[in-house]
Motif scaffolding. Structure first.
Motif, short mmCIF file in Angstrom:
data_model
loop_
_atom_site.label_atom_id
_atom_site.label_comp_id
_atom_site.label_asym_id
_atom_site.label_seq_id
_atom_site.Cartn_x
_atom_site.Cartn_y
_atom_site.Cartn_z
N LEU A 37 -6.33 7.16 5.20
CA LEU A 37 -4.99 7.39 4.67
C LEU A 37 -4.42 6.17 3.96
CD1 LEU A 37 -2.74 9.59 4.61
CD2 LEU A 37 -1.76 8.46 6.61
N ILE A 38 -4.57 5.00 4.56
CA ILE A 38 -3.94 3.80 4.02
C ILE A 38 -4.58 3.35 2.72
CG2 ILE A 38 -5.39 2.08 5.16
CD1 ILE A 38 -1.54 2.05 4.88
N VAL A 39 -5.83 3.78 2.45
CA VAL A 39 -6.52 3.34 1.23
C VAL A 39 -5.77 3.79 -0.01
CG1 VAL A 39 -8.65 3.51 -0.10
CG2 VAL A 39 -8.76 3.29 2.38
N LEU A 40 -5.25 5.02 0.01
CA LEU A 40 -4.48 5.52 -1.13
C LEU A 40 -2.98 5.40 -0.92
CD1 LEU A 40 -6.51 8.74 -2.06
CD2 LEU A 40 -6.72 6.43 -2.97
N VAL A 41 -2.52 5.65 0.31
CA VAL A 41 -1.08 5.55 0.58
C VAL A 41 -0.61 4.10 0.47
CG1 VAL A 41 0.66 5.79 2.41
CG2 VAL A 41 -0.97 7.64 1.98
N GLY A 42 -1.52 3.16 0.74
CA GLY A 42 -1.15 1.74 0.64
C GLY A 42 -1.72 1.04 -0.58
N ALA A 43 -2.26 1.80 -1.52
CA ALA A 43 -2.88 1.19 -2.71
C ALA A 43 -1.83 0.52 -3.59
CB ALA A 43 -3.62 2.27 -3.50
N VAL A 44 -2.26 -0.52 -4.27
CA VAL A 44 -1.36 -1.28 -5.16
C VAL A 44 -1.77 -1.02 -6.60
CG1 VAL A 44 -0.47 -3.54 -5.78
CG2 VAL A 44 -1.09 -3.05 -3.40
N PRO A 45 -0.93 -0.37 -7.41
CA PRO A 45 -1.26 -0.17 -8.83
C PRO A 45 -1.10 -1.48 -9.60
CG PRO A 45 0.93 0.66 -8.38
CD PRO A 45 0.37 0.20 -7.05
N GLU A 46 -1.47 -1.45 -10.85
CA GLU A 46 -1.26 -2.62 -11.68
C GLU A 46 0.23 -2.91 -11.80
OE1 GLU A 46 -3.12 -2.13 -15.43
OE2 GLU A 46 -5.14 -1.91 -14.61
N TYR A 47 0.58 -4.21 -11.78
CA TYR A 47 2.00 -4.56 -11.86
C TYR A 47 2.15 -5.85 -12.67
CZ TYR A 47 0.88 -7.83 -8.04
OH TYR A 47 0.33 -8.83 -7.28
N HIS A 48 3.38 -6.08 -13.09
CA HIS A 48 3.71 -7.26 -13.89
C HIS A 48 4.99 -7.87 -13.35
CE1 HIS A 48 4.34 -9.91 -17.29
NE2 HIS A 48 5.55 -9.40 -17.45
N ALA A 68 2.91 -0.08 -12.57
CA ALA A 68 2.47 1.04 -13.39
C ALA A 68 2.86 2.34 -12.69
CB ALA A 68 0.95 0.99 -13.58
N ASP A 69 3.19 3.36 -13.47
CA ASP A 69 3.74 4.59 -12.89
C ASP A 69 2.72 5.69 -12.71
OD1 ASP A 69 3.26 5.11 -15.48
OD2 ASP A 69 5.28 5.84 -15.98
N ASN A 70 1.41 5.32 -12.55
CA ASN A 70 0.40 6.37 -12.40
C ASN A 70 0.34 6.95 -10.99
OD1 ASN A 70 -0.48 3.87 -11.53
ND2 ASN A 70 -2.62 4.25 -12.04
N PHE A 71 0.86 6.24 -9.99
CA PHE A 71 0.99 6.79 -8.65
C PHE A 71 1.98 5.94 -7.86
CE2 PHE A 71 -2.49 3.72 -8.27
CZ PHE A 71 -2.15 3.02 -7.12
N SER A 73 3.08 4.49 -3.80
CA SER A 73 2.52 4.16 -2.49
C SER A 73 3.57 3.39 -1.71
CB SER A 73 1.24 3.33 -2.65
OG SER A 73 1.54 2.04 -3.17
N ILE A 74 3.25 3.06 -0.47
CA ILE A 74 4.19 2.26 0.31
C ILE A 74 4.32 0.87 -0.30
CG2 ILE A 74 3.80 3.53 2.45
CD1 ILE A 74 1.92 1.30 3.34
N ALA A 75 3.28 0.43 -1.02
CA ALA A 75 3.35 -0.88 -1.68
C ALA A 75 4.34 -0.88 -2.82
CB ALA A 75 1.96 -1.28 -2.17
N THR A 76 4.42 0.22 -3.58
CA THR A 76 5.36 0.29 -4.69
C THR A 76 6.78 0.55 -4.21
OG1 THR A 76 5.03 2.68 -5.00
CG2 THR A 76 3.54 1.20 -6.17
N GLU A 77 6.93 1.23 -3.07
CA GLU A 77 8.27 1.54 -2.59
C GLU A 77 8.93 0.35 -1.90
OE1 GLU A 77 10.56 4.92 0.07
OE2 GLU A 77 8.83 5.35 -1.19
N TRP A 78 8.12 -0.39 -1.13
CA TRP A 78 8.68 -1.51 -0.37
C TRP A 78 8.16 -2.85 -0.87
CZ3 TRP A 78 6.91 2.35 3.60
CH2 TRP A 78 7.93 3.24 3.90
#
Length: 436
Positions: A37-48, A68-71, A73-78
């Motif tokens: 679960l955490i592999v995708l739910v906690g994945a980090v997309p490209e960021y700047h 990036a807005d392709n998905f 995750s908890i990383a993008t939210e928090w």
């Protein structure tokens, strides 16, 4: 009739057993989604990050980072990146810590309450677990919002929980506890499901019941006897390494370049050939259990080490990704063999205790595995070096264990002491008989 005779009468693997097995096999898909679960739910997309310096606080980071807005995750939210990234790994480690607690408490509980209440009524196939990883990657590809993905991945748990009430108790466990009448009822239920409605099952009274302190006494016997103590220490390390490398490589799928979902699917599907491979080699006299386990562990270790020396742009057939997949294939095969090999190395009287100790050690590897890929911040080669050294060392330690192929499984601890011990024991017994 005897219990084994009764199983033959109702049908060793009829329609009833096949339905129960299908249910437990499908459960592995759900378990695989939970583990991954955490592999995708906690994945980090490209960021700047807008400014040159890295913000020191999470609040500052939230104002300046652009994902990036392709998905999601908890990383993008928090904003769990940079100095906050350890929280994602911690969440995964807590999952395996929960499994460790489950091993400690629910394993012995299954001997008290039975296999059904604590959900240990069968041995599930690892093959379905591998397919479950690929299914989870497929779900993640089409569900990019992390809350909905978590909901879809977790919701089958309710379905399996409700269906679990349909599972019958293990007749062998009931019989061992002296509950002969209940064991007869379960066997009759299986017979009806196999189309043998008119069959009447009448078991002989059980000679003895399992003692409540069997697990505790089994662990004490393992510690007390040098042969078992040495084997247990080696097996604990092997199980720990198998778990560390297996889950570490699996979680590394999210760290590789390219398509995240394809990487996760490949890291699951690459395990499928592992099972026929290990089943082929462990039954051959020239390889057996020990040599096969050793070879797979060492190959997995060197595959991880050699990834360090290949450039990322060298093409798929000469890339670190391919070597990492080969490492995942062989460590998966070794992991599968270890279950069989360990069972054959312990005498019957302490087998459950030995497997329980090794299984608990295995969970420690799972707890540490999520943090190893993050060690790339020290140096990109560090994670695979850790996996490589662990695999190679465990492989060579396996050579210290005896081969068990085509050899009788020890029933008692005395069977492990060798022929000299047995000769002296028999001589002493004969002398006592003559004196009496």
């Amino acid at each position: 009739m005897e219990l084994d005779e009764a199983f033959g009468s109702v049908g060793q693997f009829g329609r009833s057993q096949k339905r129960l097995t299908a249910f437990l096999v499908l459960l592995q898909v759900y378990v695989a989604c939970q583990s991954m679960l955490i592999v995708l739910v906690g994945a980090v997309p490209e960021y700047h990050i807008d400014q040159g310096e890295i913000p020191a606080s999470t609040e500052e980071l939230a104002r300046h980072v652009r994902f990036a807005d392709n998905f999601t995750s908890i990383a993008t939210e928090w904003y769990l990146i940079r100095h906050e990234a350890y929280k994602v790994n911690l969440a995964s480690s807590l999952y395996f810590a929960g499994l460790l607690i489950g091993n400690i408490f629910f394993g012995p509980l299954s001997d008290r309450l039975g296999r059904k209440p604590v959900y240990m009524s069968g041995s599930l196939t690892n093959l379905t677990f591998a397919v479950g990883i690929a299914i989870y990657a497929f779900l993640g590809y089409y569900i990019r919002e992390w809350r909905f993905l978590a909901f879809v991945s977790n919701s089958p748990g309710v379905f399996f929980f409700l269906l679990s009430f349909m599972l019958p108790e293990s007749p062998r466990w009931l019989y061992s506890q002296g509950n002969t009448a209940e064991a007869e009822d379960v066997l009759q239920y299986l017979a009806c499901g196999n189309g043998k409605e008119r069959l009447t099952i009448k078991l002989k009274p059980c000679a003895g019941t399992m003692k409540k302190n069997d697990s505790a006494s089994g662990v004490l016997n393992i510690v007390r006897h040098p042969v078992l103590r040495c084997r247990t220490i080696i097996l604990m390390y092997i199980w720990y390494v198998c778990s560390l490398v297996y889950y570490g490589l699996t979680f590394s799928a999210g760290e590789l370049g390219g398509n995240l979902y394809l990487n996760v699917a490949l890291y699951g599907l690459i395990e499928v050939p592992a099972f026929p491979l290990c089943m082929f080699f462990i039954e051959k006299s020239w390889s057996g259990r020990r040599k096969t386990t050793t070879s797979f562990l060492i190959f997995a270790g060197f595959a991880c080490i050699f990834t360090i020396f290949l450039p990322d742009n060298s093409g798929f057939f000469f890339s670190p990704t391919l070597l990492a997949l080969c490492g995942k294939l062989t460590i998966s095969a070794a992991f599968n063999i270890v279950y069989i090999y360990t069972s054959e190395l312990y005498p019957t009287v302490v087998r459950n205790a030995g497997l329980g100790v090794c299984s608990m050690t295995c969970r420690f590897g799972g707890v540490l595995a999520p943090f190893v890929p993050s060690m790339k911040t020290l140096n990109p080669s560090v994670p695979f070096m850790v996996f490589g050294i662990s695999g190679v060392s465990a492989g060579f330690l396996t050579l210290l264990l005896p081969e068990t192929l085509n050899k009788p499984i020890a029933e008692s601890i005395e069977d492990l002491q060798g022929p000299v011990y047995q000769m002296l024991k028999n001589k002493k017994v004969n002398q006592l008989e003559e004196n009496t």
